[in-house]
Design an enzyme around this catalytic site. Structure first.
Site, PDB file in Angstrom:
ATOM      1  CB  SER A 174      28.296 -12.304 -52.179  1.00 13.41           C
ATOM      2  OG  SER A 174      26.942 -12.460 -51.914  1.00 13.41           O
TER       3      SER A 174
ATOM      4  CG  ASP B  82      27.868 -15.465 -45.305  1.00 13.01           C
ATOM      5  OD1 ASP B  82      26.785 -14.880 -45.501  1.00 13.01           O
ATOM      6  OD2 ASP B  82      28.866 -15.299 -46.014  1.00 13.01           O
TER       7      ASP B  82
ATOM      8  CG  HIS C 158      27.764 -11.572 -47.050  1.00 12.12           C
ATOM      9  ND1 HIS C 158      27.704 -12.900 -47.416  1.00 12.12           N
ATOM     10  CD2 HIS C 158      27.550 -10.858 -48.196  1.00 12.12           C
ATOM     11  CE1 HIS C 158      27.455 -12.993 -48.711  1.00 12.12           C
ATOM     12  NE2 HIS C 158      27.366 -11.770 -49.207  1.00 12.12           N
TER      13      HIS C 158
END
Length: 504
Positions: A222, A444, A472
């Site tokens: 991320s 995602d 995610h």
């Protein structure tokens, strides 16, 4: 604030399982400067036990507060944990981990991942070859944490309407954000721009040297992809292998990035509603899941259900619960149950999901995830919209992304009123770096799949690896992804071009 915390979802192992005795691994020592000390108390505090066959050592690395002015003597202490397997052999080096956020604790993530495949952790092939290094970036967790948001203000921020339509509601939210920004500015002042991503990337090279590695091996999730990409631009010759999972696109400006997230969450929520229709036995709101959620939000606006701790299940808390549930497909059923139970007057499921996302503790206090999240995001942002521009985008995005657009527009308010100078990160090629693997998940919500190829292209040495899954980030979700990533990290074998891994 709501959708900014893009940390990889991790789950602590069940404390009821019995861990075997942990002995010294006998692995080769490093030649770095870190002063490692045993710290089995860290996993015991987090999980209740240590992982079988793993040793845990901790150290701090002193770094300049400002890498652009290293002679002023001011320092931050960066906390690390090193996890070693007793089965380690043929050691390659260290693997640094970052869970994202910004604001997520790499120390915590590495502990959770040390429990192995049975708990969706790191494969033994990785722990057999690498020391696992978790670190808390500057201002995060154990590394001189920034803490400037009062718990009552955090409660008010999460409880606030995600789409304040009346001017009075909007003005109230602006005032709250100004108070939070003012408190942070009063406490940290000139330090605020020093929490930037570029400063943290310089810290990473200090960590590389401290653990004794000539080249950096790194796994970033991320926001951790942005941190890794920034490092690759600053220190391309020091890269051994970088896996960037759940890509942030550094070329997008602040508004573009927020709209991309709105699009990603809207798509993920639609995927959730499709799952509900296909598996009504698992989804009590299956008839029309989108309507059930929007009805719950509307009902809460006029008559929120009270919780056992005195909080009211306002539209804000419900919205945070929805955001939280979209980070993993395994949480979809929890969202469906929570919305169904809320209609019956029980908000427990909503608060459980929301508090997990917000890192709110049972006593009403918070970790510093969102304090650091604001400080880093706003330090990085020199193109935040004005309050009036936010208000305009709120209406426009409401039409384009019905559930998430307005909220993601309003989510830009904190940086619109943030004090302090800014220090934006670079957005260019990692000239001279070896191949870098950029992993994307088609479903995602927080770092939408479109970012994957954009980041790989920007770096110039990026190679896209695709997981056709939900939630995610991808690694280590499926054998196909694991095989491709492990082959790269261990043998520097770049995944075949165009490789797409199936959902299961």
């Amino acid at each position: 604030m709501v959708a900014a915390g893009c940390t990889v979802p991790t789950f602590a192992p069940n404390g009821s399982s019995q861990a075997g005795p942990v002995t010294s691994s006998g692995a080769p020592t490093t030649n770095g400067t870190a002063d490692w000390q045993p710290c089995p108390d860290v996993p015991k505090d987090l999980v209740g036990q240590t992982a079988p066959g793993m040793t845990y050592d901790c150290a701090e690395v002193s770094v300049p507060r400002d890498w652009n002015d290293q002679n002023n003597g001011e320092k931050y202490a960066i906390s690390m944990i090193r996890i070693r397997s007793s089965k380690q052999s043929g050691r390659i080096g260290s693997l640094l981990l970052n869970p994202g956020g910004p604001g997520g604790s790499g120390v915590d993530l590495s502990v959770y991942l040390s429990f192995g495949e049975a708990f969706n952790g790191l494969p033994t092939e990785i722990t057999n070859k690498f020391d696992i290094i978790g670190f808390d970036p500057r201002g995060v967790g154990r590394s001189d944490p920034i803490k400037c948001i009062a718990p009552d203000d955090q409660d008010a921020s999460f409880a606030a309407p995600p789409d304040p339509q009346s001017q009075a509601e909007f003005d109230e939210l602006v005032a709250l954000n100004k108070k939070i920004a003012g408190d942070c500015g009063a406490k940290y002042g000139d330090q605020l721009p020093l929490f930037s991503t570029e400063q943290a990337a310089h810290d990473m090279d200090a960590l590389r040297q401290a653990v004794g590695d000539d080249k950096l091996s790194y796994l970033g999730f991320s926001y951790g992809t942005l941190l890794g990409a920034t490092y690759a631009q600053l220190y391309p010759k020091n890269v051994r292998a970088l896996v960037l999972d759940g890509a942030v696109d550094p070329k997008e400006n602040f508004v573009e990035g927020s709209e991309t997230q709105a699009k990603g969450f809207e798509r993920a929520f639609t995927n959730f509603t499709t799952w509900c229709k296909a598996t009504p036995d698992k989804c009590p709101i299956a008839a029309d899941a989108r309507k059930a959620v929007t009805d719950a939000l509307a009902a809460a606006a006029t008559k929120p259900v009270p919780g056992s701790d005195g909080r009211q299940a306002t539209p804000g808390w419900i919205f945070v619960a929805v955001i939280s549930s979209l980070y993993t497909e395994s949480s979809w059923a929890k969202l469906a149950d929570a919305v169904a139970e809320l209609k019956q007057g029980n908000p427990k499921g909503v608060f459980t999901l929301a508090d997990q996302y917000a890192e709110r503790k049972p006593d009403g206090t918070y970790s510093n995830l969102f304090d650091a999240n604001l400080a880093v995001n706003c330090a990085d942002t020199d193109d935040a919209p004005t309050i009036d521009e936010v208000r305009k985008l709120q209406g426009e995005w409401r039409q384009k992304y019905p559930l998430f657009g307005a909220a993601l527009a309003v989510g830009m308010l904190p940086c619109a009123v943030w004090p302090g100078e800014r220090d934006p990160y670079p957005a260019g090629a990692a000239a001279g770096a070896p191949p870098i693997v950029v992993v994307g998940t088609t479903g995602d919500p927080a770092t939408p799949y479109e970012n994957t190829a954009d980041l790989a292209s920007m770096l110039g040495v990026g190679h896209v690896l695709t997981w056709e899954g939900e939630g995610h980030t991808a690694y280590p979700s499926t054998p196909c992804i694991v095989k491709a990533v492990d082959g790269y990290l261990i043998d520097l074998k770049v995944p075949q071009a165009g490789l797409r891994c199936p959902a299961k």
